[in-house]
Scaffold this motif. Structure first.
Motif, PDB file in Angstrom:
ATOM      1  N   CYS A 313      58.367  62.815 -22.317  1.00 35.78           N
ATOM      2  CA  CYS A 313      57.312  63.906 -22.157  1.00 35.78           C
ATOM      3  C   CYS A 313      58.098  65.129 -21.695  1.00 35.78           C
ATOM      4  N   ARG A 314      57.696  66.447 -22.320  1.00 36.70           N
ATOM      5  CA  ARG A 314      58.368  67.663 -22.016  1.00 36.70           C
ATOM      6  C   ARG A 314      57.370  68.609 -21.398  1.00 36.70           C
ATOM      7  N   SER A 315      56.415  67.835 -20.508  1.00 38.06           N
ATOM      8  CA  SER A 315      55.435  68.644 -20.119  1.00 38.06           C
ATOM      9  C   SER A 315      55.705  69.677 -19.402  1.00 38.06           C
ATOM     10  N   VAL A 318      56.504  72.641 -20.897  1.00 32.29           N
ATOM     11  CA  VAL A 318      55.285  73.116 -21.489  1.00 32.29           C
ATOM     12  C   VAL A 318      54.602  74.105 -20.389  1.00 32.29           C
ATOM     13  N   CYS A 328      57.071  69.802 -28.746  1.00 28.01           N
ATOM     14  CA  CYS A 328      57.593  68.301 -28.348  1.00 28.01           C
ATOM     15  C   CYS A 328      57.498  67.035 -29.523  1.00 28.01           C
ATOM     16  N   ALA A 330      56.997  64.315 -29.658  1.00 29.09           N
ATOM     17  CA  ALA A 330      55.993  63.360 -29.553  1.00 29.09           C
ATOM     18  C   ALA A 330      54.524  64.012 -29.657  1.00 29.09           C
ATOM     19  N   PHE A 331      54.270  65.203 -29.795  1.00 36.05           N
ATOM     20  CA  PHE A 331      53.092  65.831 -29.816  1.00 36.05           C
ATOM     21  C   PHE A 331      52.136  65.335 -31.308  1.00 36.05           C
ATOM     22  N   CYS A 335      51.977  60.725 -28.799  1.00 35.38           N
ATOM     23  CA  CYS A 335      51.252  61.318 -27.642  1.00 35.38           C
ATOM     24  C   CYS A 335      49.884  62.016 -28.372  1.00 35.38           C
ATOM     25  N   LEU A 341      51.095  60.711 -22.989  1.00 35.22           N
ATOM     26  CA  LEU A 341      52.117  60.395 -22.554  1.00 35.22           C
ATOM     27  C   LEU A 341      52.459  61.255 -21.332  1.00 35.22           C
ATOM     28  N   GLY A 342      51.742  62.342 -21.404  1.00 30.66           N
ATOM     29  CA  GLY A 342      51.851  63.271 -20.224  1.00 30.66           C
ATOM     30  C   GLY A 342      50.404  63.845 -20.045  1.00 30.66           C
ATOM     31  N   THR A 344      49.539  66.800 -19.492  1.00 29.26           N
ATOM     32  CA  THR A 344      49.095  68.081 -20.424  1.00 29.26           C
ATOM     33  C   THR A 344      48.406  67.749 -21.451  1.00 29.26           C
ATOM     34  N   MET A 345      48.717  66.331 -21.857  1.00 31.95           N
ATOM     35  CA  MET A 345      47.657  65.670 -22.970  1.00 31.95           C
ATOM     36  C   MET A 345      46.413  65.290 -22.502  1.00 31.95           C
ATOM     37  N   CYS A 352      48.757  70.652 -24.332  1.00 32.79           N
ATOM     38  CA  CYS A 352      48.952  69.825 -25.194  1.00 32.79           C
ATOM     39  C   CYS A 352      47.464  69.574 -25.801  1.00 32.79           C
TER      40      CYS A 352
HETATM   41  S1  SF4 Z   1      51.917  65.513 -22.817  1.00 35.19           S
HETATM   42 FE1  SF4 Z   1      52.604  64.699 -24.879  1.00 35.19          FE
HETATM   43  S2  SF4 Z   1      52.844  66.421 -26.399  1.00 35.19           S
HETATM   44 FE2  SF4 Z   1      52.794  67.283 -24.333  1.00 35.19          FE
HETATM   45  S3  SF4 Z   1      54.977  67.357 -23.670  1.00 35.19           S
HETATM   46 FE3  SF4 Z   1      54.190  65.165 -23.005  1.00 35.19          FE
HETATM   47  S4  SF4 Z   1      54.785  64.087 -24.433  1.00 35.19           S
HETATM   48 FE4  SF4 Z   1      54.730  65.937 -25.164  1.00 35.19          FE
END
Ligand code: SF4
Length: 370
Positions: A313-315, A318, A328, A330-331, A335, A341-342, A344-345, A352
């Motif tokens: 996760c790169r939240s 973000v 990201c 995974a977007f 995810c 996964l994080g 922000t989703m 996200c």
């Molecule tokens: S929440 Fe999901 S889409 Fe957003 S940075 Fe984390 S892994 Fe990526």
């Protein structure tokens, strides 16, 4: 709907967009601090309607998103105990901890309840004197007054089986941390109107002066946001860096004195970890010594929980505006809002989730009615 539709008027939005276009002569990067503003910008396609030179950077102002993994794991630890009724706003139940979330705890038999106010949790405590009732008190300066009031009431009424798991965060130190980052690209801020409605505006002029960055207190409807952007761009083009209040219908300069007095009585400033960002000095509130008995961390002895963020996760990037959600890998694949996964989703205020919900609609951007 009267009073809301008038702040979504397409003709007025077009007029503001034309004024922004006429003012803009070069590239500018503007951060909206609040997740509610991010949601509104993406929902209404405002970033796509702006001149190409203006980039909106999405800030860390989603309370669910910035609540650190460590606090989620403490909540899971407490909520799993048989003597506990764990109360929370609904959006925290799906936030992933290290290995599970509060929904999983509930499905495994934990007494996890969704409430609409911390005072509901206090009522549950009164009705269940043989159980320990914990409220998950997260968020910015906006949600803190109600949590402070609840702890104050618990003490006043002598309700001893209530406690608060506190993870409050403060906007001005986060703005300072963003501006101190060597990767910072932010040239102006839209300050969060509802935070200023509580705290007032006095904390912001010193930040504008110190970092030579315009700050515009901004609301949440499309016209509010366009007016905030227009004022920020005008300051940038003029070479000014001042605080402006573009949301005076909700934000008096002094904020809400009664709420501030309650906050001062119940909380004290502390260093606070932000999910994906790390510890920001003096960026949060914890219960003051007078109310320490109501601190769930002390009551349940969960102060030693330490966790590592997901490597996928790169939240954090973000939340600092360093990447867009679509950067990201995974977007939208591994995810999604259904399987986040994080954080922000998870939250509807998370960047996200906002990108997933609105960018995927195969429609041209337009300033829609709220
Ligand atoms: S929440 Fe999901 S889409 Fe957003 S940075 Fe984390 S892994 Fe990526």
């Amino acid at each position: 709907m009267k009073y809301l539709d008038e702040f979504s008027n397409p003709e007025l939005a077009q007029h503001l967009l034309e004024r922004i276009r006429a003012t803009t002569t070069r590239r500018w990067s503007i951060m909206e601090v609040c997740g509610g503003q991010t949601h509104s910008i993406i929902r209404h396609g405002i970033d796509q309607l702006l001149p190409d030179q203006i980039e909106m950077i999405h800030g860390p102002g989603c309370p669910v998103c910035v609540t650190p993994l460590e606090i989620i794991d403490k909540a899971l630890d407490i909520a799993a105990r048989p003597e506990v009724i764990f109360c929370s706003f609904g959006d925290m139940l799906r936030v992933p901890g290290s290995s599970k979330d509060l929904f999983r705890i509930k499905s495994e038999g934990g007494d996890v309840r969704v409430v609409y106010s911390p005072l509901d949790a206090l009522t549950i405590a009164k009705e269940n004197p043989d159980r320990q009732v914990v409220f998950f008190g997260i968020g910015f300066e906006t949600t803190a007054p109600a949590n402070a009031m609840t702890v104050y009431q618990a003490q006043r009424l002598g309700i001893e089986n209530f406690s608060l798991l506190v993870s409050h965060v403060l906007v001005p130190p986060a703005i300072a941390a963003i501006m101190e980052s060597p990767d910072c690209r932010v040239q102006a801020f839209l300050a969060a109107g509802h935070v200023c409605a509580v705290m007032g505006t006095s904390e912001y002029p010193p930040l504008a002066e110190k970092y030579r960055v315009p700050m515009v207190v901004t609301g949440f409807e499309p016209l509010d946001i366009l007016e905030g952007i227009r004022r920020a761009v005008t300051q940038l083009e003029d070479g000014r860096y001042e605080l402006e209040n573009a949301y005076p219908r909700a934000v008096p300069p002094q904020g809400n004195p009664a709420a501030k007095a309650m906050l001062e009585d119940v909380f004290e400033v502390t260093d606070r970890g932000w999910r994906g960002i790390g510890v920001i000095p003096r960026s949060g509130w914890r219960l003051s010594p007078k109310y320490r008995d109501y601190d769930a961390v002390h009551r349940f002895g969960v102060s030693d929980v330490h966790t590592d963020e997901s490597s996928i996760c790169r939240s954090g990037e973000v939340l600092q505006g360093l990447i867009k959600p679509t950067d990201c890998a995974a977007f939208g694949t591994t995810c999604t809002p259904r399987n986040p996964l994080g954080a922000t989703m998870v939250s509807s205020e998370g960047a996200c989730a906002a990108y997933y919900l609105y960018r995927r609609l195969d429609q041209p951007a337009e300033v829609a009615h709220a």
